[in-house]
Design a protein around this motif. Structure first.
Motif, PDB file in Angstrom:
ATOM      1  N   SER A 109      49.502  58.435  24.999  1.00  0.00           N
ATOM      2  CA  SER A 109      50.220  57.541  25.914  1.00  0.00           C
ATOM      3  C   SER A 109      50.713  56.347  25.121  1.00  0.00           C
ATOM      4  O   SER A 109      50.258  56.118  23.984  1.00  0.00           O
ATOM      5  N   THR A 110      51.618  55.610  25.725  1.00  0.00           N
ATOM      6  CA  THR A 110      52.049  54.376  25.075  1.00  0.00           C
ATOM      7  C   THR A 110      50.871  53.409  25.044  1.00  0.00           C
ATOM      8  O   THR A 110      50.710  52.647  24.095  1.00  0.00           O
ATOM      9  N   SER A 111      50.045  53.459  26.090  1.00  0.00           N
ATOM     10  CA  SER A 111      48.881  52.582  26.113  1.00  0.00           C
ATOM     11  C   SER A 111      47.977  52.859  24.911  1.00  0.00           C
ATOM     12  O   SER A 111      47.448  51.930  24.297  1.00  0.00           O
ATOM     13  N   ASN A 184      63.453  45.682  28.869  1.00  0.00           N
ATOM     14  CA  ASN A 184      62.251  45.159  29.518  1.00  0.00           C
ATOM     15  C   ASN A 184      62.069  45.755  30.918  1.00  0.00           C
ATOM     16  O   ASN A 184      63.038  46.087  31.598  1.00  0.00           O
ATOM     17  N   ASN A 185      60.830  45.880  31.316  1.00  0.00           N
ATOM     18  CA  ASN A 185      60.463  46.298  32.665  1.00  0.00           C
ATOM     19  C   ASN A 185      59.815  45.087  33.325  1.00  0.00           C
ATOM     20  O   ASN A 185      58.846  44.568  32.776  1.00  0.00           O
ATOM     21  N   PRO A 186      60.288  44.570  34.466  1.00  0.00           N
ATOM     22  CA  PRO A 186      61.287  45.157  35.352  1.00  0.00           C
ATOM     23  C   PRO A 186      62.671  44.507  35.245  1.00  0.00           C
ATOM     24  O   PRO A 186      63.538  44.826  36.039  1.00  0.00           O
ATOM     25  N   ALA A 212      57.648  47.084  19.520  1.00  0.00           N
ATOM     26  CA  ALA A 212      58.779  47.290  20.437  1.00  0.00           C
ATOM     27  C   ALA A 212      58.491  48.482  21.350  1.00  0.00           C
ATOM     28  O   ALA A 212      58.354  49.613  20.888  1.00  0.00           O
ATOM     29  N   ASP A 213      58.404  48.208  22.629  1.00  0.00           N
ATOM     30  CA  ASP A 213      58.149  49.254  23.630  1.00  0.00           C
ATOM     31  C   ASP A 213      59.500  49.723  24.152  1.00  0.00           C
ATOM     32  O   ASP A 213      60.229  48.965  24.796  1.00  0.00           O
ATOM     33  N   GLU A 214      59.853  50.972  23.823  1.00  0.00           N
ATOM     34  CA  GLU A 214      61.202  51.462  24.169  1.00  0.00           C
ATOM     35  C   GLU A 214      61.160  52.613  25.159  1.00  0.00           C
ATOM     36  O   GLU A 214      62.022  53.488  25.129  1.00  0.00           O
ATOM     37  N   ILE A 243      57.406  60.811  26.399  1.00  0.00           N
ATOM     38  CA  ILE A 243      58.139  61.615  27.378  1.00  0.00           C
ATOM     39  C   ILE A 243      57.822  61.268  28.829  1.00  0.00           C
ATOM     40  O   ILE A 243      58.413  61.840  29.739  1.00  0.00           O
ATOM     41  N   SER A 244      56.890  60.324  29.074  1.00  0.00           N
ATOM     42  CA  SER A 244      56.631  59.919  30.473  1.00  0.00           C
ATOM     43  C   SER A 244      57.915  59.484  31.130  1.00  0.00           C
ATOM     44  O   SER A 244      58.176  59.803  32.285  1.00  0.00           O
ATOM     45  N   LYS A 245      58.681  58.684  30.392  1.00  0.00           N
ATOM     46  CA  LYS A 245      59.936  58.188  30.956  1.00  0.00           C
ATOM     47  C   LYS A 245      61.116  59.014  30.444  1.00  0.00           C
ATOM     48  O   LYS A 245      61.957  59.432  31.226  1.00  0.00           O
TER      49      LYS A 245
HETATM   50  C1  PLP Z   1      57.252  49.143  29.665  1.00  0.00           C
HETATM   51  C2  PLP Z   1      56.280  50.279  29.824  1.00  0.00           C
HETATM   52  N1  PLP Z   1      55.607  50.717  28.743  1.00  0.00           N
HETATM   53  C3  PLP Z   1      54.744  51.738  28.830  1.00  0.00           C
HETATM   54  C4  PLP Z   1      54.518  52.387  30.021  1.00  0.00           C
HETATM   55  C5  PLP Z   1      53.523  53.511  30.079  1.00  0.00           C
HETATM   56  O1  PLP Z   1      53.942  54.568  29.331  1.00  0.00           O
HETATM   57  P1  PLP Z   1      52.943  55.802  29.051  1.00  0.00           P
HETATM   58  O2  PLP Z   1      52.904  56.617  30.280  1.00  0.00           O
HETATM   59  O3  PLP Z   1      53.579  56.485  27.904  1.00  0.00           O
HETATM   60  O4  PLP Z   1      51.620  55.220  28.693  1.00  0.00           O
HETATM   61  C6  PLP Z   1      55.183  51.961  31.169  1.00  0.00           C
HETATM   62  C7  PLP Z   1      54.939  52.614  32.463  1.00  0.00           C
HETATM   63  O5  PLP Z   1      55.469  52.259  33.490  1.00  0.00           O
HETATM   64  C8  PLP Z   1      56.087  50.888  31.075  1.00  0.00           C
HETATM   65  O6  PLP Z   1      56.740  50.442  32.138  1.00  0.00           O
END
Ligand code: PLP
Length: 398
Positions: A109-111, A184-186, A212-214, A243-245
């Motif tokens: 995961s990104t986490s 950026n989110n959101p 950098a979170d992409e 690939i989550s997003k």
């Molecule tokens: C900016 C951002 N980074 C990471 C994630 C989580 O990604 P992953 O499912 O790969 O851990 C999210 C999920 O909403 C997100 O909004």
């Protein structure tokens, strides 16, 4: 101090202070749980799970990709199977970026990628800069790794900008890096090329890394061709995605970390990251074998998603024409829109009222660290009819 749980008493000191979270549910979470239990109709304008909002997936191709005799063999590689890393390299090639498989580490995961990088860069109590407003998971990730987050503000003036004055002031001798969410989110904005340049200069000056979170990089609505940070060479840079997003497949758990920057720093970072990854070996074989097929799913998925986001944005704008008291902020990319609404009560009260009286769930701005009330975040991936109906209720509050 002792607590009572299911008849067993225990001392709070049994547990680390880093897990001393307030586990009480919020008023909003309680209202949501009550509404769900009552089976009343709920319009979820916070939808973020792409597998539950009516997108079509090529199920046959996805499942077929998992049927491979290679999945019966254990061939561990701390960076992830080379075939999967090469598939990630192909993804970047399609974006005109060259990323060697040797510079990639796969994670579940990104986490997990964040936690590896936090572990790599920070001693307990070291600091990382994070944008505000942004994604709310950072606090938990940092607490778990004993890292202190220091916020740097973004400000809105016909688009979002980094407040460099505040960012410079936030740097201390304990700062190890800065996080960018690109887009950026959101808020849905990309880091601008001029901002990237200034960030690189600051990082070189203070020996900081860029993280950098992409994950939303591909969901570009503005057509401005924003570039990935994978090619950033001026500062040590960790670019994350998955690939989550990208393919709308969060359940598959396939993400990655691309390392770039000055050659010597990059090699040292990769060597250390491999040891961290080797300690856990958390990737499973099947998903890595399926990686090329899972990444190939992105084309059909992204087309549907961008179509829906555009259509919901058009609906939002058309409803806003009739509601001058409310507006939305500019969106360049991503899955969300930020509404500006009159401050007649706190955002939390507003969200609770919307839920209890109208069955509509929206995220109040404070979830994302917006300073001050008057911000609601709505998901643009909500199915069109629900989006329109829910939005009417939201705007009807003013
Ligand atoms: C900016 C951002 N980074 C990471 C994630 C989580 O990604 P992953 O499912 O790969 O851990 C999210 C999920 O909403 C997100 O909004």
């Amino acid at each position: 101090m002792s607590s009572q749980s299911r008849g067993v008493s225990y001392s709070r000191e049994m547990f680390s202070t880093r897990t001393n979270w307030n586990l009480n549910t919020t008023r909003l979470a309680e209202s949501l749980a009550r509404l769900r239990a009552s089976k009343r109709k709920l319009i979820d304008l916070s939808a973020s799970n792409p597998t539950e909002v009516g997108f079509r997936y090529d199920g046959a191709s996805i499942l077929k990709a998992f049927i491979s005799p290679s999945a019966l063999k254990y061939t561990p590689d701390p960076s992830g199977l080379r075939s999967a890393r090469l598939a990630v390299g192909e993804y970047y090639l399609a974006l005109n970026e060259h990323v060697s498989a040797d510079d990639l580490i796969l994670t579940t995961s990104t986490s997990e990628a964040y936690s590896y990088v936090f572990r790599l860069l920070c001693n307990p109590g070291d600091e990382l800069l994070i944008p505000s407003p942004s994604y709310p998971l950072f606090d938990f990730l940092a607490e778990l790794q004993d890292v202190k987050l220091v916020r740097y503000p973004l400000f809105y003036d016909l688009g979002w900008h980094v407040d460099f004055h505040a960012l410079r002031q936030a740097i201390t001798p304990r700062t190890r890096g800065m996080i960018l969410v690109h887009p950026n989110n959101p808020t849905g904005h990309y880091t601008k090329p001029s901002e990237r340049e200034t960030l690189n200069t600051l990082c070189a000056e203070h020996e900081l890394a860029i993280i950098a979170d992409e994950v939303f990089l591909d969901f570009n609505l503005a057509g401005n061709g924003a570039r990935s940070f994978v090619s950033n060479r001026d500062a040590l840079t960790f670019t994350m995605s998955g690939i989550s997003k990208i393919s709308g497949l969060p359940q598959m758990k396939l993400s990655w970390l691309a390392v770039s920057g000055p050659e010597e720093q990059k090699r040292e970072a990769l060597g250390r990251l491999e040891v961290i990854a080797d300690t856990f070996l958390s990737m499973n074989a099947a998903v890595q074998i399926a990686a090329p097929a899972l990444l190939a799913q992105r084309h059909g998925f992204q087309e549907q998603l961008i179509g829906r986001v555009r259509s919901n944005l058009a609906e939002l704008d058309s409803q806003l024409v009739e509601k001058k008291e409310c507006s939305r902020l500019a969106v360049e990319a991503g899955w969300y829109a930020v509404l500006r609404v009159p401050v007649t009560r706190s955002d939390e009260d507003l969200a609770v009222e919307l839920l209890e009286e109208h069955g509509v769930y929206v995220h109040p701005g404070h979830f994302y660290d917006f300073s001050g009330d008057g911000h609601l975040v709505v998901s643009l991936i909500t199915p069109e009819r629900e989006f329109s109906e829910g939005l009417e209720q939201v705007l009807g509050m003013f």
